[in-house]
Design an enzyme around this catalytic site. Structure first.
Site, PDB file in Angstrom:
ATOM      1  CE  LYS A  35     -15.739 -24.655  14.908  1.00  0.00           C
ATOM      2  NZ  LYS A  35     -16.302 -24.170  13.631  1.00  0.00           N
ATOM      3  CE  LYS A  64     -22.386 -22.545  14.341  1.00  0.00           C
ATOM      4  NZ  LYS A  64     -21.142 -22.704  13.569  1.00  0.00           N
ATOM      5  CB  THR A 125     -19.810 -17.033  21.006  1.00  0.00           C
ATOM      6  OG1 THR A 125     -19.300 -17.675  19.838  1.00  0.00           O
ATOM      7  CG2 THR A 125     -20.012 -18.052  22.090  1.00  0.00           C
TER       8      THR A 125
HETATM    9  O1  C5P Z   1     -11.866 -17.692  15.235  1.00  0.00           O
HETATM   10  P1  C5P Z   1     -12.750 -18.019  16.398  1.00  0.00           P
HETATM   11  O2  C5P Z   1     -11.986 -18.608  17.583  1.00  0.00           O
HETATM   12  O3  C5P Z   1     -13.646 -16.892  16.789  1.00  0.00           O
HETATM   13  O4  C5P Z   1     -13.643 -19.188  15.829  1.00  0.00           O
HETATM   14  C1  C5P Z   1     -14.690 -19.783  16.530  1.00  0.00           C
HETATM   15  C2  C5P Z   1     -15.244 -20.921  15.725  1.00  0.00           C
HETATM   16  O5  C5P Z   1     -16.330 -21.469  16.431  1.00  0.00           O
HETATM   17  C3  C5P Z   1     -15.751 -20.544  14.348  1.00  0.00           C
HETATM   18  O6  C5P Z   1     -15.464 -21.628  13.487  1.00  0.00           O
HETATM   19  C4  C5P Z   1     -17.234 -20.381  14.529  1.00  0.00           C
HETATM   20  O7  C5P Z   1     -17.947 -20.708  13.358  1.00  0.00           O
HETATM   21  C5  C5P Z   1     -17.506 -21.408  15.626  1.00  0.00           C
HETATM   22  N1  C5P Z   1     -18.678 -21.169  16.473  1.00  0.00           N
HETATM   23  C6  C5P Z   1     -18.872 -20.019  17.201  1.00  0.00           C
HETATM   24  N2  C5P Z   1     -19.996 -19.848  17.969  1.00  0.00           N
HETATM   25  C7  C5P Z   1     -20.916 -20.806  18.030  1.00  0.00           C
HETATM   26  C8  C5P Z   1     -20.734 -21.993  17.309  1.00  0.00           C
HETATM   27  C9  C5P Z   1     -19.593 -22.143  16.541  1.00  0.00           C
HETATM   28  O8  C5P Z   1     -18.003 -19.149  17.184  1.00  0.00           O
HETATM   29  N3  C5P Z   1     -21.975 -20.669  18.809  1.00  0.00           N
END
Ligand code: C5P
Length: 284
Positions: A35, A64, A125
């Site tokens: 990603k 996004k 999240t």
């Molecule tokens: O480090 P971590 O596992 O928390 O990262 C989660 C990734 O997913 C980050 O890049 C964050 O920007 C992305 N993300 C998220 N929640 C969302 C959409 C994307 O945490 N709803």
């Protein structure tokens, strides 16, 4: 679970190509989907996409988008023409914006000669019930003076709001949504298995990146999800889940960032994720 390694998307949240290349090199042959989000894309631009493509891996371009329909249409079309596999927009941009996003995705896919999923972000999240009240609901003192109970807003709760946005995304023609593992199963039940769910907020039970924070707070996540309530103690993510639990909630993909990228040994961290899936995910 079959081919689960292709369903684990690793978030390259770095601000330079060398760090991203380091992870790609370290995880070569073990990781297949990455990603690229706003951190890497605003730092390194299209080069970051070329880099991941050079390693033969798929790309989720996580920018996004949330803007007026015409701007989002053009942005998604341009992003799709870069050859990425998944692009996302915010569902709260509304049905017209999402329809325009899908149109841009379809046109780009035609030109790129491949399929591109256009996905809606529902509720981040990192947000929990209380945050939603602050964003969408009445001011606190108004709630008090009117006698309304906290969380008694229009949508009732995070789960309902996610489901509502997911339905809006589906009728707008999008391919799926980003949500937490807590909502994935219900979304599949209501909107069908073909409507994809991508689940970030992934944390390992009792180990990995968040372990120390969990221990300090005297909290734990078990593979079955006990004691997971009020998980605000885990960095900035709040609606978190283990990898296997997310797949057991029918996630099509999970997104893993810091469990891997903040680890001293990313390959071992990735293998711990795989191990959790192999041990606890139901065979499908
Ligand atoms: O480090 P971590 O596992 O928390 O990262 C989660 C990734 O997913 C980050 O890049 C964050 O920007 C992305 N993300 C998220 N929640 C969302 C959409 C994307 O945490 N709803």
């Amino acid at each position: 679970m079959e081919n689960f390694k292709e369903k684990v998307i690793i978030a390259l949240d770095y601000d330079n190509l060398d760090a991203a290349r380091g992870i790609l090199e370290r995880l070569k042959g073990e990781a297949y989907f990455y990603k690229i989000g706003p951190v890497l894309f605003t730092s390194c631009g299209i080069q970051s996409i070329e880099l991941v493509r050079d390693y033969g891996c798929k790309i989720f371009l996580d920018l996004k988008f949330h803007d007026i329909p015409n701007t989002v249409y053009r942005a998604v079309k341009s992003a799709g023409e870069l050859g990425v596999d998944i692009i996302n927009v915010h569902a709260s941009g509304g049905a017209e914006m999402m329809k325009s996003a899908k149109k841009g995705g379809v046109e780009a896919a035609k030109r790129a000669g491949k399929s591109i999923d256009v996905i809606a972000v529902t509720i981040l999240t990192s947000l929990a019930q209380e945050d939603l009240r602050d964003i969408f609901y009445y001011p606190r003192d108004e709630i008090n003076s009117s006698g309304l109970k906290p969380y008694s807003g229009v949508f009732g709760g995070v789960g309902n709001l996610v489901l509502h946005l997911a339905e809006l995304a589906k009728i707008s023609g999008l391919d799926g949504i980003v949500c937490s593992g807590y909502e994935s199963l219900e979304i599949k039940k209501v909107l069908g298995d073909n409507f994809k769910t991508i689940v970030p907020g992934i944390r390992l039970a009792g180990g990995g990146y968040a372990a120390e924070v969990q221990r300090d707070a005297g909290a734990a996540i078990t593979p079955k999800g006990e004691n997971i309530k009020g998980a605000a103690w885990i960095d900035d993510q709040k609606r978190v889940m283990t990898p296997s639990m997310a797949f057991n909630s029918k996630a099509d993909y999970i997104v893993v960032g810091r469990e891997i990228t903040a680890s001293n040994d990313p390959l071992t961290a990735l293998k711990a994720i795989y191990n959790d899936i192999e041990r606890f995910a139901e065979r499908t």
